[in-house]
Design a protein around this motif. Sequence first.
Motif, PDB file in Angstrom:
ATOM      1  N   PHE A   1      42.535  12.397  81.267  1.00 53.16           N
ATOM      2  CA  PHE A   1      42.570  13.504  82.212  1.00 53.16           C
ATOM      3  C   PHE A   1      43.028  14.760  81.484  1.00 53.16           C
ATOM      4  N   ASP A   2      42.335  15.879  81.733  1.00 46.11           N
ATOM      5  CA  ASP A   2      42.744  17.134  81.124  1.00 46.11           C
ATOM      6  C   ASP A   2      43.814  17.809  81.979  1.00 46.11           C
ATOM      7  N   ASP A   3      44.192  19.033  81.607  1.00 49.52           N
ATOM      8  CA  ASP A   3      45.256  19.738  82.317  1.00 49.52           C
ATOM      9  C   ASP A   3      44.877  20.075  83.754  1.00 49.52           C
ATOM     10  N   SER A   4      43.580  20.179  84.020  1.00 49.83           N
ATOM     11  CA  SER A   4      43.127  20.494  85.377  1.00 49.83           C
ATOM     12  C   SER A   4      42.923  19.256  86.235  1.00 49.83           C
ATOM     13  N   GLY A   5      43.131  18.075  85.661  1.00 52.02           N
ATOM     14  CA  GLY A   5      42.951  16.843  86.416  1.00 52.02           C
ATOM     15  C   GLY A   5      41.547  16.291  86.368  1.00 52.02           C
ATOM     16  N   ASN A   6      40.682  16.875  85.550  1.00 47.31           N
ATOM     17  CA  ASN A   6      39.313  16.385  85.442  1.00 47.31           C
ATOM     18  C   ASN A   6      39.269  15.136  84.564  1.00 47.31           C
ATOM     19  N   VAL A   7      38.411  14.193  84.928  1.00 50.12           N
ATOM     20  CA  VAL A   7      38.247  12.962  84.170  1.00 50.12           C
ATOM     21  C   VAL A   7      37.262  13.202  83.022  1.00 50.12           C
ATOM     22  N   ILE A   8      37.678  12.826  81.807  1.00 52.04           N
ATOM     23  CA  ILE A   8      36.823  12.998  80.629  1.00 52.04           C
ATOM     24  C   ILE A   8      36.547  11.619  80.031  1.00 52.04           C
ATOM     25  N   PRO A   9      35.283  11.172  80.012  1.00 46.46           N
ATOM     26  CA  PRO A   9      34.964   9.900  79.336  1.00 46.46           C
ATOM     27  C   PRO A   9      35.016  10.081  77.828  1.00 46.46           C
ATOM     28  N   VAL A  10      35.737   9.219  77.146  1.00 47.10           N
ATOM     29  CA  VAL A  10      35.929   9.367  75.698  1.00 47.10           C
ATOM     30  C   VAL A  10      35.679   8.038  74.998  1.00 47.10           C
ATOM     31  N   THR A  11      35.359   8.149  73.715  1.00 48.32           N
ATOM     32  CA  THR A  11      35.210   6.988  72.840  1.00 48.32           C
ATOM     33  C   THR A  11      36.274   7.073  71.752  1.00 48.32           C
ATOM     34  N   ILE A  12      36.962   5.973  71.505  1.00 47.95           N
ATOM     35  CA  ILE A  12      38.016   5.928  70.505  1.00 47.95           C
ATOM     36  C   ILE A  12      37.443   5.328  69.226  1.00 47.95           C
ATOM     37  N   LEU A  13      37.625   6.047  68.113  1.00 47.63           N
ATOM     38  CA  LEU A  13      37.090   5.625  66.819  1.00 47.63           C
ATOM     39  C   LEU A  13      38.217   5.458  65.817  1.00 47.63           C
ATOM     40  N   LYS A  14      38.050   4.484  64.952  1.00 45.49           N
ATOM     41  CA  LYS A  14      38.933   4.312  63.796  1.00 45.49           C
ATOM     42  C   LYS A  14      38.171   4.836  62.584  1.00 45.49           C
ATOM     43  N   VAL A  15      38.581   5.986  62.063  1.00 43.91           N
ATOM     44  CA  VAL A  15      37.846   6.667  61.002  1.00 43.91           C
ATOM     45  C   VAL A  15      38.700   6.709  59.742  1.00 43.91           C
ATOM     46  N   GLY A  16      38.165   6.119  58.656  1.00 38.51           N
ATOM     47  CA  GLY A  16      38.855   6.164  57.377  1.00 38.51           C
ATOM     48  C   GLY A  16      40.095   5.279  57.383  1.00 38.51           C
ATOM     49  N   PRO A  17      40.928   5.400  56.349  1.00 41.33           N
ATOM     50  CA  PRO A  17      40.700   6.270  55.181  1.00 41.33           C
ATOM     51  C   PRO A  17      39.572   5.757  54.284  1.00 41.33           C
ATOM     52  N   CYS A  18      38.814   6.675  53.727  1.00 38.39           N
ATOM     53  CA  CYS A  18      37.721   6.346  52.823  1.00 38.39           C
ATOM     54  C   CYS A  18      38.101   6.743  51.392  1.00 38.39           C
ATOM     55  N   ILE A  19      37.648   5.948  50.442  1.00 34.45           N
ATOM     56  CA  ILE A  19      37.964   6.172  49.032  1.00 34.45           C
ATOM     57  C   ILE A  19      36.672   6.500  48.286  1.00 34.45           C
ATOM     58  N   ILE A  20      36.715   7.514  47.441  1.00 34.85           N
ATOM     59  CA  ILE A  20      35.561   7.848  46.611  1.00 34.85           C
ATOM     60  C   ILE A  20      35.459   6.822  45.488  1.00 34.85           C
ATOM     61  N   THR A  21      34.366   6.093  45.454  1.00 35.45           N
ATOM     62  CA  THR A  21      34.174   5.021  44.478  1.00 35.45           C
ATOM     63  C   THR A  21      33.271   5.420  43.317  1.00 35.45           C
ATOM     64  N   GLN A  22      32.455   6.461  43.489  1.00 34.49           N
ATOM     65  CA  GLN A  22      31.543   6.879  42.426  1.00 34.49           C
ATOM     66  C   GLN A  22      31.125   8.324  42.657  1.00 34.49           C
ATOM     67  N   ILE A  23      30.972   9.059  41.580  1.00 33.35           N
ATOM     68  CA  ILE A  23      30.498  10.436  41.632  1.00 33.35           C
ATOM     69  C   ILE A  23      29.230  10.541  40.791  1.00 33.35           C
ATOM     70  N   LYS A  24      28.147  10.994  41.423  1.00 38.74           N
ATOM     71  CA  LYS A  24      26.875  11.139  40.732  1.00 38.74           C
ATOM     72  C   LYS A  24      26.598  12.616  40.468  1.00 38.74           C
ATOM     73  N   THR A  25      26.146  12.903  39.274  1.00 35.25           N
ATOM     74  CA  THR A  25      25.882  14.283  38.871  1.00 35.25           C
ATOM     75  C   THR A  25      24.401  14.468  38.565  1.00 35.25           C
ATOM     76  N   GLU A  26      23.985  15.715  38.611  1.00 41.30           N
ATOM     77  CA  GLU A  26      22.579  16.020  38.348  1.00 41.30           C
ATOM     78  C   GLU A  26      22.215  15.747  36.901  1.00 41.30           C
ATOM     79  N   ALA A  27      23.178  15.863  35.991  1.00 41.47           N
ATOM     80  CA  ALA A  27      22.899  15.624  34.575  1.00 41.47           C
ATOM     81  C   ALA A  27      22.634  14.155  34.288  1.00 41.47           C
ATOM     82  N   LYS A  28      23.295  13.266  35.013  1.00 39.57           N
ATOM     83  CA  LYS A  28      23.174  11.831  34.731  1.00 39.57           C
ATOM     84  C   LYS A  28      22.203  11.134  35.674  1.00 39.57           C
TER      85      LYS A  28
END
Length: 207
Positions: free
Chosen positions: A16-43
């Motif tokens: 519920f927001d401050d005005s009392g309106n009902v808001i349907p929401v989805t709860i997500l578990k995001v991250g943490p993500c780790i960078i495993t590889q970096i690709k470059t234009e040269a390689k």
Amino acid sequence: MGISLLGSKIGMTQIFDDSGNVIPVTILKVGPCIITQIKTEAKEGYNAVQIGYCNISNKSLPQPQLGHFQKSNIQPFKYLKEFRINENEAFEIGQVLNLDSFALGQLVNIQGKTIGKGFSGLQKRHNFTIGPMTHGSKNHRAPGSIGMGTTPGRVLPGKKMSGQLGNTFRTVKKLQIVQIDLEENILVIKGSVPGKHGNLLVVSPSK
């Protein structure tokens, strides 16, 4: 930072927001993500980063995939995904990506695989109307005629017929961020996202 993050769907609820309106929401578990590889234009010929999400045991991966992580001295991950970046963006292998790059009220695009419903008929798959249920009709949920006769004498491609329903990738655009919990890596989104509980999602800033 405009890079996307990986996450999973926890479920839906309403707030519920401050005005009392009902808001349907989805709860997500995001991250943490780790960078495993970096690709470059040269390689590799293009600039991109590969990120990992959801820790997994060494015994769950074949040796080639395990060696990919051991090469960079990074713990194994269940999911890997690659994203294009600009040449001037600075990233490092092992860098942690979390919800710090998102803000309240920001619009995001969420991609995921929809729920698979198996082999479905015309009424469920294409919202066809059923036939008469009385007066001796024997055509209730049957497809009926699917093509012309002598000319052209075949079924044209793209005909709406029974078949696989769901289990396809879909992207829902411009969903608003309602709440952010940086400690628990929780993202609350207004509206619904593709897939069932635990489904892998890609969260990207909306352009």
